[in-house]
Design a protein around this motif. Structure first.
Motif, PDB file in Angstrom:
ATOM      1  N   TRP A   1      18.447  -3.060  -2.538  1.00 25.96           N
ATOM      2  CA  TRP A   1      19.264  -2.166  -1.707  1.00 25.96           C
ATOM      3  C   TRP A   1      19.889  -1.077  -2.565  1.00 25.96           C
ATOM      4  O   TRP A   1      20.276  -1.334  -3.702  1.00 25.96           O
ATOM      5  N   PHE A   2      19.988   0.104  -1.995  1.00 28.55           N
ATOM      6  CA  PHE A   2      20.749   1.184  -2.627  1.00 28.55           C
ATOM      7  C   PHE A   2      21.849   1.581  -1.647  1.00 28.55           C
ATOM      8  O   PHE A   2      21.583   2.036  -0.538  1.00 28.55           O
ATOM      9  N   MET A   3      23.106   1.363  -2.063  1.00 33.28           N
ATOM     10  CA  MET A   3      24.253   1.585  -1.188  1.00 33.28           C
ATOM     11  C   MET A   3      25.000   2.854  -1.580  1.00 33.28           C
ATOM     12  O   MET A   3      25.380   3.026  -2.740  1.00 33.28           O
ATOM     13  N   MET A   4      25.230   3.728  -0.604  1.00 32.52           N
ATOM     14  CA  MET A   4      26.016   4.945  -0.829  1.00 32.52           C
ATOM     15  C   MET A   4      27.373   4.751  -0.166  1.00 32.52           C
ATOM     16  O   MET A   4      27.487   4.710   1.055  1.00 32.52           O
ATOM     17  N   TYR A   5      28.408   4.638  -1.003  1.00 28.77           N
ATOM     18  CA  TYR A   5      29.758   4.421  -0.487  1.00 28.77           C
ATOM     19  C   TYR A   5      30.482   5.747  -0.283  1.00 28.77           C
ATOM     20  O   TYR A   5      30.302   6.702  -1.049  1.00 28.77           O
ATOM     21  N   ASN A   6      31.333   5.769   0.728  1.00 33.06           N
ATOM     22  CA  ASN A   6      32.242   6.903   0.910  1.00 33.06           C
ATOM     23  C   ASN A   6      33.328   6.844  -0.162  1.00 33.06           C
ATOM     24  O   ASN A   6      33.786   5.770  -0.543  1.00 33.06           O
ATOM     25  N   PHE A   7      33.738   7.983  -0.626  1.00 31.27           N
ATOM     26  CA  PHE A   7      34.854   8.101  -1.559  1.00 31.27           C
ATOM     27  C   PHE A   7      36.158   7.817  -0.814  1.00 31.27           C
ATOM     28  O   PHE A   7      36.393   8.340   0.274  1.00 31.27           O
TER      29      PHE A   7
END
Length: 218
Positions: free
Chosen positions: A173-179
Protein backbone atom coordinates in the motif's frame (compact mmCIF):
# COMPACT_ATOMS: atom_id res chain seq x y z
CA UNK A 1 -15.65 -2.58 20.19
CA UNK A 2 -13.79 -0.56 17.55
CA UNK A 3 -12.14 -2.62 14.83
CA UNK A 4 -8.73 -1.03 15.43
CA UNK A 5 -7.06 1.01 18.14
CA UNK A 6 -4.02 3.16 17.26
CA UNK A 7 -1.95 3.47 20.44
CA UNK A 8 0.57 6.32 20.65
CA UNK A 9 2.82 4.67 23.21
CA UNK A 10 5.10 7.61 23.90
CA UNK A 11 6.06 11.08 22.73
CA UNK A 12 9.69 9.97 22.59
CA UNK A 13 11.17 10.10 19.09
CA UNK A 14 14.58 10.01 17.44
CA UNK A 15 13.58 12.64 14.87
CA UNK A 16 12.13 16.16 14.88
CA UNK A 17 9.79 16.25 11.90
CA UNK A 18 8.52 19.61 10.69
CA UNK A 19 4.99 18.26 10.22
CA UNK A 20 4.65 16.22 13.44
CA UNK A 21 1.13 16.64 14.81
CA UNK A 22 2.33 15.33 18.21
CA UNK A 23 5.28 17.72 18.60
CA UNK A 24 7.15 14.53 19.55
CA UNK A 25 10.71 14.35 20.78
CA UNK A 26 11.05 13.82 24.50
CA UNK A 27 9.20 11.24 26.56
CA UNK A 28 6.27 12.74 28.48
CA UNK A 29 6.27 12.95 32.26
CA UNK A 30 2.99 11.06 32.72
CA UNK A 31 3.38 8.17 30.29
CA UNK A 32 2.12 4.69 31.16
CA UNK A 33 4.39 2.07 32.65
CA UNK A 34 5.14 -1.22 30.94
CA UNK A 35 2.65 -3.07 33.13
CA UNK A 36 -0.06 -0.47 32.60
CA UNK A 37 0.27 -0.88 28.83
CA UNK A 38 0.17 -4.68 29.13
CA UNK A 39 -2.99 -4.37 31.24
CA UNK A 40 -4.48 -2.01 28.67
CA UNK A 41 -3.83 -4.48 25.87
CA UNK A 42 -5.60 -7.20 27.85
CA UNK A 43 -8.61 -4.94 28.40
CA UNK A 44 -8.79 -4.17 24.67
CA UNK A 45 -8.53 -7.85 23.74
CA UNK A 46 -11.34 -8.80 26.15
CA UNK A 47 -13.46 -5.97 24.71
CA UNK A 48 -13.24 -7.48 21.22
CA UNK A 49 -10.75 -5.12 19.54
CA UNK A 50 -9.42 -6.85 16.43
CA UNK A 51 -6.24 -4.88 15.68
CA UNK A 52 -3.68 -2.77 17.56
CA UNK A 53 -1.43 -0.31 15.73
CA UNK A 54 1.48 0.99 17.78
CA UNK A 55 2.55 4.54 16.99
CA UNK A 56 4.06 7.52 18.77
CA UNK A 57 6.33 9.43 18.79
CA UNK A 58 8.46 6.61 17.47
CA UNK A 59 7.43 3.21 18.86
CA UNK A 60 10.73 1.50 18.06
CA UNK A 61 12.57 3.69 20.61
CA UNK A 62 10.32 2.39 23.41
CA UNK A 63 12.40 -0.09 25.47
CA UNK A 64 9.50 -2.57 25.71
CA UNK A 65 8.01 -2.39 22.21
CA UNK A 66 8.92 -6.01 21.36
CA UNK A 67 7.19 -7.18 24.54
CA UNK A 68 4.06 -5.24 23.60
CA UNK A 69 4.03 -6.71 20.09
CA UNK A 70 4.51 -10.24 21.43
CA UNK A 71 1.77 -9.81 24.03
CA UNK A 72 -0.67 -8.34 21.48
CA UNK A 73 -0.02 -11.27 19.14
CA UNK A 74 -0.54 -13.81 21.94
CA UNK A 75 -3.83 -12.13 22.85
CA UNK A 76 -5.04 -12.85 19.29
CA UNK A 77 -5.15 -9.29 17.99
CA UNK A 78 -3.71 -8.26 14.62
CA UNK A 79 -0.46 -6.44 15.34
CA UNK A 80 0.64 -3.34 13.38
CA UNK A 81 3.17 -0.54 13.83
CA UNK A 82 3.80 2.89 12.31
CA UNK A 83 7.48 3.84 12.24
CA UNK A 84 10.04 6.11 10.61
CA UNK A 85 11.97 2.94 9.78
CA UNK A 86 15.29 4.10 11.20
CA UNK A 87 15.96 0.96 13.23
CA UNK A 88 14.30 -1.43 10.78
CA UNK A 89 17.06 -0.56 8.31
CA UNK A 90 18.92 -3.39 10.07
CA UNK A 91 17.76 -6.75 8.69
CA UNK A 92 18.49 -8.45 12.01
CA UNK A 93 16.45 -5.84 13.88
CA UNK A 94 13.59 -6.20 11.42
CA UNK A 95 13.52 -9.96 12.00
CA UNK A 96 13.08 -9.41 15.75
CA UNK A 97 9.74 -7.69 15.09
CA UNK A 98 8.36 -10.40 12.80
CA UNK A 99 9.50 -13.10 15.23
CA UNK A 100 7.47 -11.42 17.98
CA UNK A 101 4.35 -11.34 15.79
CA UNK A 102 4.31 -8.04 13.89
CA UNK A 103 2.05 -8.47 10.86
CA UNK A 104 1.70 -4.98 9.36
CA UNK A 105 4.22 -2.15 9.19
CA UNK A 106 3.73 1.43 8.01
CA UNK A 107 6.99 3.21 7.14
CA UNK A 108 7.07 6.96 6.56
CA UNK A 109 8.83 8.24 3.45
CA UNK A 110 8.31 11.93 2.78
CA UNK A 111 10.03 12.44 -0.55
CA UNK A 112 11.52 10.89 -3.65
CA UNK A 113 14.81 12.69 -3.04
CA UNK A 114 16.89 12.14 0.14
CA UNK A 115 17.17 15.91 0.56
CA UNK A 116 13.38 16.33 0.71
CA UNK A 117 12.90 13.60 3.29
CA UNK A 118 15.93 14.40 5.44
CA UNK A 119 15.20 18.12 5.67
CA UNK A 120 11.60 17.31 6.61
CA UNK A 121 12.69 14.80 9.25
CA UNK A 122 15.62 16.79 10.64
CA UNK A 123 18.05 13.85 10.42
CA UNK A 124 20.74 13.34 7.78
CA UNK A 125 20.60 9.88 6.24
CA UNK A 126 17.01 9.27 7.33
CA UNK A 127 15.84 8.64 3.72
CA UNK A 128 18.43 5.92 3.13
CA UNK A 129 17.45 4.25 6.40
CA UNK A 130 13.74 4.41 5.54
CA UNK A 131 14.22 2.93 2.06
CA UNK A 132 16.41 0.15 3.48
CA UNK A 133 13.69 -0.54 6.04
CA UNK A 134 11.10 -0.77 3.25
CA UNK A 135 13.28 -3.29 1.40
CA UNK A 136 13.87 -5.37 4.54
CA UNK A 137 10.16 -5.46 5.35
CA UNK A 138 9.12 -6.29 1.78
CA UNK A 139 11.60 -9.17 1.77
CA UNK A 140 10.00 -10.57 4.91
CA UNK A 141 7.19 -12.93 3.95
CA UNK A 142 5.48 -12.26 7.28
CA UNK A 143 4.82 -8.53 6.82
CA UNK A 144 2.23 -6.47 4.96
CA UNK A 145 4.06 -3.26 4.02
CA UNK A 146 2.57 0.20 3.69
CA UNK A 147 4.59 3.31 2.87
CA UNK A 148 3.01 6.53 4.08
CA UNK A 149 3.75 10.10 3.08
CA UNK A 150 2.30 13.37 4.33
CA UNK A 151 1.65 15.48 1.25
CA UNK A 152 2.76 19.11 1.42
CA UNK A 153 4.25 21.71 -0.88
CA UNK A 154 7.62 20.15 -0.06
CA UNK A 155 6.90 16.89 -1.85
CA UNK A 156 3.76 17.40 -3.95
CA UNK A 157 5.61 17.31 -7.28
CA UNK A 158 7.49 14.14 -6.28
CA UNK A 159 4.39 12.02 -5.58
CA UNK A 160 3.97 10.44 -9.07
CA UNK A 161 7.57 9.23 -9.10
CA UNK A 162 7.26 8.10 -5.47
CA UNK A 163 4.36 5.90 -6.54
CA UNK A 164 6.58 4.38 -9.25
CA UNK A 165 9.41 3.76 -6.78
CA UNK A 166 7.20 2.10 -4.19
CA UNK A 167 5.61 -0.10 -6.82
CA UNK A 168 9.11 -1.08 -7.97
CA UNK A 169 10.11 -1.92 -4.38
CA UNK A 170 7.10 -4.23 -3.99
CA UNK A 171 5.15 -2.25 -1.40
CA UNK A 172 1.56 -3.42 -0.74
CA UNK A 173 0.00 0.00 0.00
CA UNK A 174 1.03 3.58 -0.62
CA UNK A 175 -0.79 5.97 1.72
CA UNK A 176 -1.06 9.73 1.11
CA UNK A 177 -1.92 11.51 4.35
CA UNK A 178 -3.38 14.98 4.66
CA UNK A 179 -1.16 17.48 6.44
CA UNK A 180 -2.52 18.28 9.94
CA UNK A 181 -1.40 21.77 11.10
CA UNK A 182 -1.03 20.97 14.82
CA UNK A 183 2.04 20.33 16.95
CA UNK A 184 5.15 21.14 14.89
CA UNK A 185 2.88 21.42 11.85
CA UNK A 186 1.42 24.66 13.24
CA UNK A 187 4.68 26.35 12.24
CA UNK A 188 4.38 25.43 8.55
CA UNK A 189 0.67 25.98 7.85
CA UNK A 190 1.50 27.62 4.50
CA UNK A 191 2.99 24.32 3.29
CA UNK A 192 -0.45 22.69 2.96
CA UNK A 193 -1.48 22.01 -0.63
CA UNK A 194 -4.36 23.86 -2.29
CA UNK A 195 -7.80 22.35 -3.02
CA UNK A 196 -6.86 22.27 -6.71
CA UNK A 197 -3.67 20.35 -5.97
CA UNK A 198 -5.63 17.91 -3.78
CA UNK A 199 -8.04 17.18 -6.62
CA UNK A 200 -5.08 16.58 -8.97
CA UNK A 201 -3.49 14.28 -6.40
CA UNK A 202 -6.64 12.18 -5.98
CA UNK A 203 -7.09 11.90 -9.74
CA UNK A 204 -3.50 10.68 -9.98
CA UNK A 205 -4.12 8.11 -7.27
CA UNK A 206 -7.31 6.93 -8.95
CA UNK A 207 -5.56 6.49 -12.30
CA UNK A 208 -2.49 4.80 -10.80
CA UNK A 209 -4.60 2.23 -8.94
CA UNK A 210 -5.23 0.45 -12.23
CA UNK A 211 -1.51 0.09 -13.01
CA UNK A 212 -0.58 -2.78 -10.71
CA UNK A 213 -1.15 -4.68 -7.50
CA UNK A 214 -0.07 -1.90 -5.15
CA UNK A 215 -3.04 -0.03 -3.69
CA UNK A 216 -2.87 3.76 -3.44
CA UNK A 217 -4.88 5.23 -0.60
CA UNK A 218 -5.66 8.59 0.93
Amino acid sequence: APFQVVWNLSRACNMKCEHCYEDAGRKGNDELTQQEIISGLEILAKSGVTAIAFSGGEPTVHPHILNFIEHTHKLGMFTAMATNGYFLSSKKECEKYTEKGLEFVQISVDGLQPETHDSFRGVDGAWKKAIKAVKNCVNSNDLFVEVATTVTEYNFEEIPEMIDLMRELGVDWFMMYNFIPTGNGANIVSMDISPQQRVKLLKTAYAENSEGEMQILS
